[in-house]
Design an enzyme around this catalytic site. Structure first.
Site, PDB file in Angstrom:
ATOM      1  N   GLY A  89      25.169  -1.655 -10.274  1.00 30.11           N
ATOM      2  CA  GLY A  89      23.778  -1.377  -9.908  1.00 30.11           C
ATOM      3  C   GLY A  89      22.773  -2.354 -10.498  1.00 30.11           C
ATOM      4  O   GLY A  89      21.560  -2.165 -10.395  1.00 30.11           O
ATOM      5  N   ASP A 142      17.199  -9.466   2.041  1.00 32.34           N
ATOM      6  CA  ASP A 142      18.391  -9.576   1.190  1.00 32.34           C
ATOM      7  C   ASP A 142      18.791 -11.028   0.916  1.00 32.34           C
ATOM      8  O   ASP A 142      19.710 -11.565   1.517  1.00 32.34           O
ATOM      9  CB  ASP A 142      19.570  -8.784   1.759  1.00 32.34           C
ATOM     10  CG  ASP A 142      19.489  -7.330   1.334  1.00 32.34           C
ATOM     11  OD1 ASP A 142      18.416  -6.910   0.845  1.00 32.34           O
ATOM     12  OD2 ASP A 142      20.492  -6.611   1.469  1.00 32.34           O
ATOM     13  N   ARG A 156      10.567  -5.718  -5.011  1.00 29.03           N
ATOM     14  CA  ARG A 156      10.301  -6.321  -3.713  1.00 29.03           C
ATOM     15  C   ARG A 156       9.517  -5.340  -2.849  1.00 29.03           C
ATOM     16  O   ARG A 156       9.526  -4.131  -3.083  1.00 29.03           O
ATOM     17  CB  ARG A 156      11.573  -6.833  -3.055  1.00 29.03           C
ATOM     18  CG  ARG A 156      12.696  -5.856  -2.961  1.00 29.03           C
ATOM     19  CD  ARG A 156      13.919  -6.529  -2.377  1.00 29.03           C
ATOM     20  NE  ARG A 156      14.900  -5.546  -1.962  1.00 29.03           N
ATOM     21  CZ  ARG A 156      16.014  -5.816  -1.330  1.00 29.03           C
ATOM     22  NH1 ARG A 156      16.317  -7.071  -1.038  1.00 29.03           N
ATOM     23  NH2 ARG A 156      16.863  -4.872  -0.985  1.00 29.03           N
ATOM     24  N   GLY A 168      24.869   1.409   1.834  1.00 34.95           N
ATOM     25  CA  GLY A 168      23.702   2.010   1.166  1.00 34.95           C
ATOM     26  C   GLY A 168      23.146   1.143   0.049  1.00 34.95           C
ATOM     27  O   GLY A 168      23.726   0.128  -0.339  1.00 34.95           O
ATOM     28  N   ARG A 175      22.048  -0.875  -5.504  1.00 35.90           N
ATOM     29  CA  ARG A 175      21.290  -1.252  -6.702  1.00 35.90           C
ATOM     30  C   ARG A 175      19.806  -1.408  -6.403  1.00 35.90           C
ATOM     31  O   ARG A 175      19.056  -1.906  -7.235  1.00 35.90           O
ATOM     32  CB  ARG A 175      21.834  -2.548  -7.285  1.00 35.90           C
ATOM     33  CG  ARG A 175      21.882  -3.691  -6.281  1.00 35.90           C
ATOM     34  CD  ARG A 175      22.230  -4.947  -6.978  1.00 35.90           C
ATOM     35  NE  ARG A 175      22.572  -5.986  -6.019  1.00 35.90           N
ATOM     36  CZ  ARG A 175      22.803  -7.227  -6.359  1.00 35.90           C
ATOM     37  NH1 ARG A 175      22.723  -7.573  -7.627  1.00 35.90           N
ATOM     38  NH2 ARG A 175      23.103  -8.130  -5.473  1.00 35.90           N
ATOM     39  N   LYS A 203      15.060  -3.975  -7.313  1.00 37.94           N
ATOM     40  CA  LYS A 203      16.435  -4.418  -7.064  1.00 37.94           C
ATOM     41  C   LYS A 203      17.089  -4.738  -8.405  1.00 37.94           C
ATOM     42  O   LYS A 203      16.628  -5.617  -9.128  1.00 37.94           O
ATOM     43  CB  LYS A 203      16.443  -5.650  -6.159  1.00 37.94           C
ATOM     44  CG  LYS A 203      17.852  -6.099  -5.774  1.00 37.94           C
ATOM     45  CD  LYS A 203      17.821  -7.040  -4.589  1.00 37.94           C
ATOM     46  CE  LYS A 203      19.200  -7.595  -4.273  1.00 37.94           C
ATOM     47  NZ  LYS A 203      19.147  -8.529  -3.146  1.00 37.94           N
ATOM     48  N   ASP A 261      24.013  -4.982   7.838  1.00 41.67           N
ATOM     49  CA  ASP A 261      23.231  -4.279   6.816  1.00 41.67           C
ATOM     50  C   ASP A 261      22.177  -5.199   6.201  1.00 41.67           C
ATOM     51  O   ASP A 261      21.343  -4.746   5.414  1.00 41.67           O
ATOM     52  CB  ASP A 261      24.145  -3.714   5.714  1.00 41.67           C
ATOM     53  CG  ASP A 261      25.096  -4.750   5.157  1.00 41.67           C
ATOM     54  OD1 ASP A 261      25.876  -5.316   5.937  1.00 41.67           O
ATOM     55  OD2 ASP A 261      25.053  -5.021   3.943  1.00 41.67           O
TER      56      ASP A 261
HETATM   57  P1  AMP Z   1      24.808  -7.554  -0.261  1.00 37.27           P
HETATM   58  O1  AMP Z   1      25.980  -8.412   0.035  1.00 37.27           O
HETATM   59  O2  AMP Z   1      24.007  -7.977  -1.460  1.00 37.27           O
HETATM   60  O3  AMP Z   1      23.945  -7.329   0.940  1.00 37.27           O
HETATM   61  O4  AMP Z   1      25.389  -6.135  -0.701  1.00 37.27           O
HETATM   62  C1  AMP Z   1      26.291  -5.373   0.068  1.00 37.27           C
HETATM   63  C2  AMP Z   1      26.401  -4.006  -0.519  1.00 37.27           C
HETATM   64  O5  AMP Z   1      26.869  -4.066  -1.861  1.00 37.27           O
HETATM   65  C3  AMP Z   1      25.104  -3.221  -0.573  1.00 37.27           C
HETATM   66  O6  AMP Z   1      25.410  -1.881  -0.304  1.00 37.27           O
HETATM   67  C4  AMP Z   1      24.661  -3.420  -1.994  1.00 37.27           C
HETATM   68  O7  AMP Z   1      23.816  -2.385  -2.450  1.00 37.27           O
HETATM   69  C5  AMP Z   1      25.982  -3.392  -2.739  1.00 37.27           C
HETATM   70  N1  AMP Z   1      25.916  -4.109  -4.019  1.00 37.27           N
HETATM   71  C6  AMP Z   1      25.863  -5.443  -4.238  1.00 37.27           C
HETATM   72  N2  AMP Z   1      25.826  -5.722  -5.553  1.00 37.27           N
HETATM   73  C7  AMP Z   1      25.840  -4.540  -6.220  1.00 37.27           C
HETATM   74  C8  AMP Z   1      25.820  -4.153  -7.596  1.00 37.27           C
HETATM   75  N3  AMP Z   1      25.791  -5.035  -8.584  1.00 37.27           N
HETATM   76  N4  AMP Z   1      25.834  -2.833  -7.868  1.00 37.27           N
HETATM   77  C9  AMP Z   1      25.874  -1.919  -6.895  1.00 37.27           C
HETATM   78  N5  AMP Z   1      25.914  -2.207  -5.594  1.00 37.27           N
HETATM   79  C10 AMP Z   1      25.901  -3.500  -5.240  1.00 37.27           C
HETATM   80 MG    MG Z   2      22.429  -6.359   1.452  1.00 34.47          MG
END
Ligand code: AMP
Ligand code: MG
Length: 519
Positions: free
Chosen positions: A138, A280, A195, A102, A105, A125, A270
């Site tokens: 977040g 992303d 974004r 999900g 952030r 973001k 994802d």
């Molecule tokens: P990503 O690798 O950036 O695609 O992130 C994978 C998952 O981790 C997604 O569900 C993001 O929303 C969550 N995520 C990454 N960084 C953070 C953060 N600093 N705070 C909360 N969720 C995060």
């Molecule tokens: Mg992601």
């Protein structure tokens, strides 16, 4: 032009689907819903650092004229008609089922209807915790936000399908990050990117519903996706037609990435857009040297699952997950599997067409496949700077004949001097290429024009981004502004001040070649 604060936003996703409307941000599983209502968490002092004039113009968005509008971009003010939410999705990460992920952030504020009638999701973001933040904060740091802001716009100007970035604000807050994952966390400036995309739906949104066996929700989401984003697909067979189009767009995206030398770095399901967009931006990179094994993501070592040369096959694997997710909507899976398998041939055909443009061939013929394959193999062994090599190739004098002349013509592109055997192979290949170019039925000028249109001359190299970020962290924005301009005309010679190989010092410096996922 309309202002961010007085716009009547649409909120069709939230009004269509079941959601969790409690507004509770506590981390948790949310079965039965497609999103959770989540307001951004205010920050100390939102300050506008960058604004995408052209995108704003296209969407009819007025540049913020007062603090209230900057506050929208920093999550400190929610306009009256916005209904902010975080989407619930799941995914396969590095080949393993990861369950619910999900928007941890990212918060979608609302849908902006442009003068063309097209709707765009506006998403922050780094706007604070949501029920999907798990144990994280977040937030996003300045360095990763600058990277997403510049690169998503750069990809747009390279004509690669992508989400866009409208604004970049600093938050005035500090964010704690262990940048190298080595137990040395430090505070860094926080930032937020707004974004923009028609939709941020990912393969993982469908996987989430399938894994929970919420078939009614799944069907409703698929119908909605098709009606809104694939409205030309109607009739009885529309689910299959839709799958085929997602497959084809994904294949096209992989070919485009290969064309410009882009490595995503985290091709988890994802992070795969159902619209075929690049989405992303994390530890991505352009390749400097043509290394098919290159992965920019330190977390991707030692397996190199997401290496440059593997992206097309990983996309196929991801499409397999996507096909499994939507399989409950079909009677039997035979045809779905057949269409999934068709990916290989579709990708190959798109790849050859792309190489036709890249190499300036009038029309790719079966007899050219050998030449194209040898080109790829030779570059992969020699590892010259990809961008510079192809720029030199455009103007290759067709009267060069000796090994020495031919190989030395590309000197500017080599990171290591070719061995004797490599010199012989490359010269042989170039002679074959020159012969083929001479057989073109179009003029040399026409062939060169196509090459210029498909081979970028300016790419946003990681070391340039890293330098711009270091400067910004010290309050200096001149390189950032130069890069913001340079990305807009990547096929021109406007930015030849940046036309050079990655410097030696950048090869091993963190952030200039490889990056961690810390962001
Ligand atoms: P990503 O690798 O950036 O695609 O992130 C994978 C998952 O981790 C997604 O569900 C993001 O929303 C969550 N995520 C990454 N960084 C953070 C953060 N600093 N705070 C909360 N969720 C995060
Ligand atoms: Mg992601």
């Amino acid at each position: 032009m309309e202002s961010l604060s007085s716009k009547q936003y649409k909120n069709e996703f939230v009004t269509t689907f079941p959601g969790d409307d409690t507004g509770d941000l506590k981390p948790r599983q949310t079965p039965g819903v497609l999103y959770s209502r989540a307001d951004p968490t205010p920050v100390a002092k939102p300050t506008l650092l960058a604004w995408s004039e052209e995108l704003a113009h296209e969407l009819g968005i007025q540049k913020p004229e007062n603090q209230q509008e900057v506050d929208i971009l920093g999550g400190n003010y929610v306009a009256p008609t916005m209904q902010p939410y975080a989407a619930c999705y799941a995914g396969h990460q590095f080949g393993n089922w990861a369950g619910q992920l999900g928007d941890g952030r990212a918060i979608t504020l609302g849908e902006w209807e442009a003068p063309t009638g097209k709707s765009w999701e506006l998403q922050l973001k780094g706007a604070g915790q949501t029920p999907y933040s798990r144990r994280a904060d977040g937030r996003a740091v300045l360095r990763s936000s600058v990277r997403e802001y510049l690169m998503s716009e750069a990809m747009h100007y390279l004509r690669v399908p992508t989400t866009r970035a409208l604004s970049l604000v600093t938050t005035g807050d500090q964010v704690l990050r262990d940048m190298f994952y080595n137990g040395n966390p430090a505070y860094e400036p926080g930032a937020i990117v707004m974004r923009v995309a028609p939709s941020f739906l990912r393969f993982g949104n469908y996987e989430m519903l399938a894994s929970r066996r919420e078939t009614d929700n799944l069907r409703q989401l698929v119908d909605w996706t098709i009606d809104r984003y694939y409205p030309h697909l109607q009739g009885e067979n529309r689910y299959m037609e839709w799958f085929k189009e997602v497959r084809d767009r994904t294949a096209s995206l992989m070919v485009d990435w290969l064309r410009v030398g882009f490595v995503h770095g985290v091709m988890n399901t994802d992070n795969m857009s159902v619209l075929g967009l690049t989405i992303d931006y994390g530890p991505y990179s352009f390749v400097d040297d043509y290394d098919l094994n290159f992965t920019p993501n330190t977390t991707d070592l030692p397996g190199r699952r997401y290496a440059f040369g593997k992206q097309a096959s990983v996309a196929y694997w991801n499409l397999g997950c996507f096909a499994s997710a939507i399989a409950p909507l079909f009677n039997g899976t035979e045809e779905l599997v057949k269409e999934l398998e068709a990916y290989a041939d579709i990708y190959s055909a798109k790849y050859l067409k792309m190489m036709e443009n890249k190499l300036g061939l009038d029309q790719v013929k079966t007899a050219d496949i050998g030449l194209i394959t040898r080109f790829d193999e030779t570059l992969a062994a020699l590892k010259p700077d990809m961008t510079i090599f192809y720029q030199l190739l455009i103007d290759l004098p067709l009267d060069l004949t000796s090994d020495e002349e031919l190989v030395d013509y590309f000197s500017e592109s080599y990171y290591t001097a070719p061995t004797k055997a490599q010199r012989t192979t490359l010269a042989g290949l170039l002679r074959e290429y020159i012969e083929r170019i001479k057989q073109n039925t179009c003029t040399r000028e026409e062939s060169q024009r196509r090459m210029r249109e498909h081979n970028p001359r300016f790419i946003l190299r990681n070391y340039l981004l890293s330098q711009a970020i270091e400067e910004l962290e010290k309050g200096e924005n001149s390189l950032f502004l130069k890069l913001q301009e340079a990305i807009k005309a990547p096929y021109s010679s406007n930015s030849d001040a940046f036309f050079s190989k990655r410097p030696d010092w950048a090869t091993s410096k963190a952030g200039c070649s490889m990056l961690s996922c810390s962001s």
